[in-house]
Design an enzyme around this catalytic site. Structure first.
Site, short mmCIF file in Angstrom:
data_model
loop_
_atom_site.label_atom_id
_atom_site.label_comp_id
_atom_site.label_asym_id
_atom_site.label_seq_id
_atom_site.Cartn_x
_atom_site.Cartn_y
_atom_site.Cartn_z
N ASP A 142 14.34 78.89 33.75
CA ASP A 142 13.77 77.88 32.85
C ASP A 142 13.62 76.57 33.61
OD1 ASP A 142 13.62 79.49 30.52
OD2 ASP A 142 15.76 79.19 30.17
N ASP A 195 8.23 81.18 27.23
CA ASP A 195 8.71 80.69 25.93
C ASP A 195 7.61 79.88 25.22
OD1 ASP A 195 11.22 81.78 26.48
OD2 ASP A 195 11.94 79.92 27.39
#
Length: 204
Positions: A149, A184
């Site tokens: 991430d 995401d």
């Protein structure tokens, strides 16, 4: 919009997601931040066991069954959405292009995070706060890789956060505290778009 175009869109989105993750994984230290726009947008490298938006998931100490279950769920989700997309194309010629784009975004997002879990543990050595990840080392098995991430938006500090809303802030009380990746973002944007703008089509 035919199935070839949908497949090409999914492929391009997955390539973009993976290219950014691999660049971050191989060029940044774990927990390192690069300021893109001062005070509100950073590239902040973290890894997690597979849940969206940097959330941590673990159901075992010796073997991470939670991560395995999440990976299997994502594979099942991709299979169902892929089938559903093909079904709409063949049986509902009135399906708006926006529906196919939304489904392609969800497919690409799920595939992007599946690839992290499935192969990053085999391709990369473990990232640490002090060393840049390298190819060739093994720190996990198949389906046990960590998801990369990097998008972080510390918009403002929120003191005295109500307990029910603590998930919205990070450990320094910055809102929005989640760190997430392109995959995401694909899924989140697609779900909101389909619910808001294509609700009428699905309600039929």
């Amino acid at each position: 919009m035919n199935l070839k175009k949908i497949s090409l869109l999914v492929l391009l989105l997955v390539i973009a997601d993976q290219a950014l993750k691999i660049w971050v994984k191989t060029h940044m230290h774990l927990e390192e931040s690069i300021t893109v726009f001062p005070d509100w947008f950073q590239l902040h490298f973290i890894e997690n066991k597979g849940a969206a938006f940097g959330m941590r998931l673990s159901l075992g100490d010796t073997y991470d069954w939670g991560k395995l279950l999440l990976g299997l769920f994502r594979i099942a989700l991709v299979s169902v959405i892929g089938w559903f997309t093909a079904h709409l194309y063949r049986s509902r010629p009135d399906t708006p292009k926006g529906v196919f784009v939304g489904l392609a975004l969800i497919l690409a997002g799920a595939l992007g995070n599946i690839l992290d879990s499935a192969f990053y543990g085999l391709l990369f050595s473990e990232s640490t706060p002090y060393t840049v990840a390298e190819f060739g080392g093994h720190y996990a098995g198949f389906m046990m890789g960590k998801v990369v991430d990097m998008f972080y938006f510390p918009l403002f500090q929120w003191e005295n956060v109500p307990r029910l809303l603590e998930f919205l802030v990070d450990r320094n009380n910055y809102f929005f505290g989640a760190v997430f990746n392109l995959a995401d973002a694909y899924i989140s944007v697609a779900v909101v778009y389909l619910l808001v703008f294509q609700f009428r089509f699905f309600s039929k």
